[in-house]
Design an enzyme around this catalytic site. Sequence first.
Site, PDB file in Angstrom:
ATOM      1  CG  HIS A 363      -0.408   0.290   2.585  1.00 36.57           C
ATOM      2  ND1 HIS A 363      -0.333   1.690   3.136  1.00 36.57           N
ATOM      3  CD2 HIS A 363      -0.070  -0.423   3.668  1.00 36.57           C
ATOM      4  CE1 HIS A 363       0.019   1.496   4.231  1.00 36.57           C
ATOM      5  NE2 HIS A 363       0.378   0.344   4.729  1.00 36.57           N
ATOM      6  CG  ASP A 375       2.137   1.783   7.990  1.00 34.11           C
ATOM      7  OD1 ASP A 375       1.882   0.969   6.978  1.00 34.11           O
ATOM      8  OD2 ASP A 375       1.118   1.929   9.151  1.00 34.11           O
ATOM      9  CD  GLU A 409      -3.332  -0.951   5.074  1.00 35.00           C
ATOM     10  OE1 GLU A 409      -2.977  -1.867   5.624  1.00 35.00           O
ATOM     11  OE2 GLU A 409      -2.922   0.306   5.393  1.00 35.00           O
ATOM     12  CD  GLU A 410      -2.245   3.147   7.383  1.00 36.41           C
ATOM     13  OE1 GLU A 410      -2.976   2.624   7.965  1.00 36.41           O
ATOM     14  OE2 GLU A 410      -1.013   2.794   7.070  1.00 36.41           O
ATOM     15  CG  ASP A 438       1.568  -2.865   5.432  1.00 37.53           C
ATOM     16  OD1 ASP A 438       2.192  -2.061   5.583  1.00 37.53           O
ATOM     17  OD2 ASP A 438       0.534  -3.059   5.546  1.00 37.53           O
ATOM     18  CG  HIS A 536      -0.826   4.542  12.198  1.00 35.29           C
ATOM     19  ND1 HIS A 536      -1.965   3.777  12.253  1.00 35.29           N
ATOM     20  CD2 HIS A 536      -0.295   3.890  11.150  1.00 35.29           C
ATOM     21  CE1 HIS A 536      -2.021   2.843  11.370  1.00 35.29           C
ATOM     22  NE2 HIS A 536      -1.140   2.931  10.458  1.00 35.29           N
ATOM     23  CG  ASP A 551      20.418  -4.809   2.382  1.00 36.67           C
ATOM     24  OD1 ASP A 551      20.423  -4.244   1.080  1.00 36.67           O
ATOM     25  OD2 ASP A 551      21.277  -5.699   2.564  1.00 36.67           O
TER      26      ASP A 551
END
Length: 572
Positions: A363, A375, A409-410, A438, A536, A551
């Site tokens: 997302h 995120d 998505e959120e 995600d 968030h 990585d």
Amino acid sequence: MIAVMDLSWCCVVRPVPVRLASLKFRILRVRSTAAAVDDASEAQPLVHADSSRQTYGDDQDEDEDHYDEPESTPSFMRTLIIALPLAAVIGAIAVVTWAAIENQNVDQTQRFEDAVTGSAVMGHLTALQEATERYPNGSRSILTGYVAGAEYVERQLRGTKYFTLKRQNFTALVWEQQTPASLELGLAGVGSTSWMTVPTAIPLEASNDAEACALRYSGVTTSPLTVTTVYVPGGGCQKENFTAALNKAALVLSNFSQGCDYYQVAMAAQNAGAVALLVARPTQGLTLPASRVRDADWTAESENVDIPCLGISFSLGEQLRAQPNAAIRLTVEAEITSTETFNLIAEVAGSDRENEVVVVGAHLDSVPEGPGMNDNGSGSACVLEMALQFAQLNLSPLRTTQFVWWGAEEVGLLGSRHYVNSLSETELGNISANLNFDMLASPNFIRMVYNSNGCPEGIKSACRLLQNFFTEYFDKNDLVYQLQQFSTTGGSDYYPFIRAHIPAGSIATGAGSIKSPEQRNHYGGLANVPLDPCYHKACDTIANVDVTALDQMTRAAAFATINTVNYDGNIR
């Protein structure tokens, strides 16, 4: 006549049946010696704490082209058995051709794995943050900087001239609250009622002393609502449960175990004439309910909840249950916006199994509170770099591959839900797998691989195949990981696929959960601290990204992706 030729320089092949009448030959299977050795090793369990886990060799389907060497035949035998001398010549030519193709595929896989790096992904993260820094909090929410972020991705993809690129448009409903709901309890006095204020919070931002918050997508009040309460037993899944709640605030105990979600409870209460809904946890020690009271598969035609809905603590719920017809006064203020947004899809057709589709997604949107670099800038940038390396290396995947950046998505997985719900039955059947990325760079990270045991029975073995691609990468690089359960109510964009019985695989580094002392011993970092303290929040900037985790998880994603799209057996 059977001719035996020594082809130790080449490969192991199956007997080739000869049709003498037409002099046509069919090679049933050709495998390089290296592949044969690999197959033998893959049939052994990998060493891991989950002793039930086998490598993906154990899960492949037995089909007519599956071939096992007889136990009496040593694994180092390299012979070609052919029915006629002419067949030997033709078979040898075919062997050389197929060996070259397989070597090319092996080389293609290794080049892709080497090309996809965390440093390149970090470059995309920097560009994403710069693209959206002019918006409030630098956010990529679908009401602010999402389009700017998507335009950066589009520019990178268009420059390759490799993909078919499109936007898939849909409507999203966004619910935002700037101030917490209010709740007061009536205290009956002589000839009057006084009010006691209950501590409240914004959903998902509840402080330790908060006893109530609005459920997301709750209806709003235009003025304080004064009403009496009534307890509704049984969880309130049906309208008939609320016959006593007419013109009252219905109190229910619910935690999804009754077989319905909060939206269904709220609609049942609303349709029965209740004017408010209070949802309490059924046991002590759980966080405040904050789930969405909105149709999980929301579209512009869906019915919305109009009554105010609050989640309350277990102790407050018990207090109200003990006081029938208790008076309460509440308000819920929020902004509800219907907006047009989109998913971004970049597709390359498969070279051999083009009707089988692998969806590789992340997302792209963030919450309004911050830029969302972990995120989910981390997953989105990883998927972008994998797509760009497909183009740079001019790969020809066996399966049609879609790289997808989900919108909304959120606000409830709306982009991935729309994608899945828009597919026909045939199209759904053509999706071989979904790989979801995600949060790949949490600063206090752990390595999580989602557990195939959480998939429905019909796709469990396919989910195990995808799981094992990830765990194989971690095992061969001596990286500790743990298995994580798929959410049964949402979680991330894998959910709509699993719900539609499409196999899914995923990895992550953690969100707001607290790292345990045991996890600290395995992964380092800080115990008793969230895996991502900026989850968030406004501080989820580029400085919140752990480059080591990024990585490692990026390379694991690349390994699983290339092996999934080029897997030579049936995934489903």
